[in-house]
Scaffold this motif. Structure first.
Motif, PDB file in Angstrom:
ATOM      1  N   ALA A  68       0.831  -1.202   0.000  1.00 43.06           N
ATOM      2  CA  ALA A  68       0.000   0.000   0.000  1.00 43.06           C
ATOM      3  C   ALA A  68       0.871   1.260   0.000  1.00 43.06           C
ATOM      4  N   CYS A  69       0.244   2.360  -0.319  1.00 40.12           N
ATOM      5  CA  CYS A  69       0.965   3.633  -0.416  1.00 40.12           C
ATOM      6  C   CYS A  69       1.504   4.050   0.956  1.00 40.12           C
ATOM      7  N   PRO A  70       2.581   4.855   0.963  1.00 43.08           N
ATOM      8  CA  PRO A  70       3.158   5.299   2.240  1.00 43.08           C
ATOM      9  C   PRO A  70       2.149   6.105   3.053  1.00 43.08           C
ATOM     10  N   PHE A  99       4.413  15.356  -1.811  1.00 44.37           N
ATOM     11  CA  PHE A  99       3.353  15.377  -2.815  1.00 44.37           C
ATOM     12  C   PHE A  99       2.075  15.961  -2.220  1.00 44.37           C
ATOM     13  N   ARG A 100       1.777  15.564  -0.979  1.00 45.25           N
ATOM     14  CA  ARG A 100       0.560  16.057  -0.324  1.00 45.25           C
ATOM     15  C   ARG A 100       0.695  17.534   0.049  1.00 45.25           C
ATOM     16  N   VAL A 101       1.907  17.957   0.440  1.00 39.42           N
ATOM     17  CA  VAL A 101       2.142  19.380   0.713  1.00 39.42           C
ATOM     18  C   VAL A 101       1.886  20.201  -0.542  1.00 39.42           C
ATOM     19  N   GLN A 102       2.394  19.723  -1.663  1.00 38.13           N
ATOM     20  CA  GLN A 102       2.168  20.411  -2.934  1.00 38.13           C
ATOM     21  C   GLN A 102       0.672  20.508  -3.241  1.00 38.13           C
ATOM     22  N   HIS A 103      -0.062  19.396  -2.972  1.00 37.20           N
ATOM     23  CA  HIS A 103      -1.510  19.388  -3.220  1.00 37.20           C
ATOM     24  C   HIS A 103      -2.205  20.463  -2.389  1.00 37.20           C
ATOM     25  N   SER A 119       0.102   8.591  -6.477  1.00 32.23           N
ATOM     26  CA  SER A 119      -0.080  10.020  -6.748  1.00 32.23           C
ATOM     27  C   SER A 119      -1.550  10.348  -6.962  1.00 32.23           C
ATOM     28  N   SER A 120      -2.290   9.437  -7.589  1.00 34.43           N
ATOM     29  CA  SER A 120      -3.727   9.688  -7.783  1.00 34.43           C
ATOM     30  C   SER A 120      -4.464   9.668  -6.445  1.00 34.43           C
ATOM     31  N   LEU A 121      -4.063   8.758  -5.540  1.00 35.36           N
ATOM     32  CA  LEU A 121      -4.693   8.726  -4.220  1.00 35.36           C
ATOM     33  C   LEU A 121      -4.328   9.952  -3.389  1.00 35.36           C
ATOM     34  N   LEU A 122      -3.107  10.435  -3.547  1.00 33.76           N
ATOM     35  CA  LEU A 122      -2.663  11.604  -2.774  1.00 33.76           C
ATOM     36  C   LEU A 122      -3.316  12.895  -3.245  1.00 33.76           C
ATOM     37  N   ARG A 123      -4.047  12.848  -4.337  1.00 32.55           N
ATOM     38  CA  ARG A 123      -4.811  14.010  -4.783  1.00 32.55           C
ATOM     39  C   ARG A 123      -6.234  14.010  -4.232  1.00 32.55           C
ATOM     40  N   SER A 124      -6.556  13.018  -3.404  1.00 24.50           N
ATOM     41  CA  SER A 124      -7.903  12.942  -2.821  1.00 24.50           C
ATOM     42  C   SER A 124      -8.176  14.169  -1.972  1.00 24.50           C
ATOM     43  N   TYR A 135      -8.774   7.055   1.825  1.00 27.48           N
ATOM     44  CA  TYR A 135      -8.850   8.185   0.898  1.00 27.48           C
ATOM     45  C   TYR A 135     -10.297   8.378   0.477  1.00 27.48           C
ATOM     46  N   GLY A 136     -10.716   9.646   0.320  1.00 20.93           N
ATOM     47  CA  GLY A 136     -12.072   9.913  -0.119  1.00 20.93           C
ATOM     48  C   GLY A 136     -12.260  11.357  -0.522  1.00 20.93           C
ATOM     49  N   GLU A 137     -13.423  11.617  -1.083  1.00 18.82           N
ATOM     50  CA  GLU A 137     -13.764  12.974  -1.505  1.00 18.82           C
ATOM     51  C   GLU A 137     -14.518  13.743  -0.437  1.00 18.82           C
TER      52      GLU A 137
END
Length: 391
Positions: free
Chosen positions: A241-243, A286-290, A330-335, A385-387
């Motif tokens: 799974a993702c970090p 990546f999440r900080v950037q988001h 990366s797609s999950l971290l854009r949630s 992860y969710g919206e």
């Protein structure tokens, strides 16, 4: 002849036999509907009426085929042939619980091979959901009741990525008996043995607790019998799974970076921003950037502002770390929202009570090894992860 004709003839012979009934045969006929008109096998010769549909006879008792034979000599020969065919591939004789192979049943290495060594089937443990660092695997013991005896299982695991030559990098090999049950292996791997629905069936398990997040791993298993033969390989390939990311902390860092970038940025503030972004993991970055782009993109996106405030060289050192994040993560971290939870999962930790002699090849039967097991708990942190925010 049609099946119903055969049954009728057999039933007639049974009824007309005054001397001795046919041993082991019991026939009951009853109407079970009619065969379709297109079935020519269901028509009795000379009769227009369709015969009853053949149905499976009810089994009144279960008995080996050879028990139906009356002559003792024929019965023993038939029994021996059946046992040899089932357990020894028809190339040897069953002696107690093992096969004595014929002289023609030896392989190129000089090992008897009349008793096949089944292939184990490696699978994910259904009770332990894989996390970013923990994976549990299991397989059913393949040792048959008669024939070959399993001495050990060899488990190989390796991380597969674009930087690794899979042909040169073989990974790590672990002996279930010598490394895991003996306690000589690492604390990151634990072995277990339990029983399935049938007490005679053993289920072996191995839990890996120190894998890398978002890593593609290949696990390979094969069995070794007491004569040194190897079974066919069984393989499982999976991605962990993702970090884990702390979403609240990522948002705080994004706010901190915006405040450092806002207005005149001194050398001290530049260094603070650089150190802060280099200290977090690639997934956190990546999440900080988001979060930064979600809140402050109207003042310039994260990439442009970093290059402007820190300079191209330092910005490049920071931003190239984002390439380590897989497209899936990366797609999950854009949630919109990421929440964390910790699951506590039990697993079996088993150790052998026996000590194998050192410095010599020692083939014992794994199933007969005396082990002690205890149930332990492993904490598995996860991200969801969710919206929308979950309750």
């Amino acid at each position: 002849m049609p099946f119903i004709t055969y049954l009728s003839g057999l039933l007639t012979a049974q009824m007309l036999s005054d001397d001795q009934l046919i041993s082991g045969v019991e026939i009951r006929c009853e109407e079970k509907g009619r065969c379709p008109s297109t079935c020519h096998l269901c028509r009795r010769p000379g009769k227009e009426q369709l015969s009853p549909t053949p149905v499976l006879l009810e089994i009144s008792r279960v008995a080996p085929l050879y028990s139906l034979i009356q002559d003792n000599g024929t019965k023993e020969a038939f029994k021996s042939a059946l046992m040899s065919s089932y357990w020894c591939s028809g190339k040897g004789d069953v002696i107690d619980d093992w096969c004595r192979c014929d002289l023609s049943a030896f392989d190129a290495s000089g090992l008897p091979n009349c008793s096949p060594l089944p292939q184990p089937v490696l699978r994910l443990s259904p009770t332990v959901e894989p996390s970013s660092t923990v994976v549990s695997l299991e397989w059913v013991d393949v040792q048959p009741a008669i024939g070959t005896k399993v001495s050990d299982y060899i488990l190989q695991h390796k991380k597969v990525d674009e930087y690794t030559d899979t042909d040169l990098y073989t990974g790590e090999f672990l002996s279930f008996a010598d490394d895991l049950l003996s306690g000589l292996g690492t604390s990151c791997v634990a072995a277990g043995r339990s029983h399935g629905e049938v007490p005679e069936v053993s289920i072996y398990s191995v839990i890996f607790k120190c894998l890398e997040p978002d890593g593609l791993y290949k696990f390979t298993l094969y069995a070794v019998d007491t004569r040194g033969r190897h079974s066919e390989l069984s393989t499982v390939t999976l991605r962990t799974a993702c970090p884990l990311v702390d979403d609240n902390k990522a948002e705080e860092i994004a706010d901190k970076i915006y405040n450092l970038y806002n207005g005149y940025t001194s050398g001290k503030e530049q260094q603070t921003a650089y150190n802060t972004l280099m200290e977090v993991s690639a997934s956190m970055l990546f999440r900080v950037q988001h979060h930064y782009n979600s809140h402050y993109e109207k003042f310039g996106d994260f990439v442009w502002r970093s290059e402007d405030e820190l300079g191209p060289r330092k910005a490049h050192l920071i931003l190239r770390r984002l390439e380590r994040v897989s497209s899936h993560c990366s797609s999950l971290l854009r949630s919109a929202y990421i929440q964390s939870r910790v699951d506590t999962v039990p697993y079996l930790f088993c150790r052998s009570e026996e000590v194998r002699p050192a410095g010599m090849v020692w083939y014992s039967i794994l199933k007969d090894t005396k082990i002690t097991c205890e149930e332990k708990m492993v904490s598995m942190a996860r991200n969801t992860y969710g919206e929308s925010k979950g309750r």
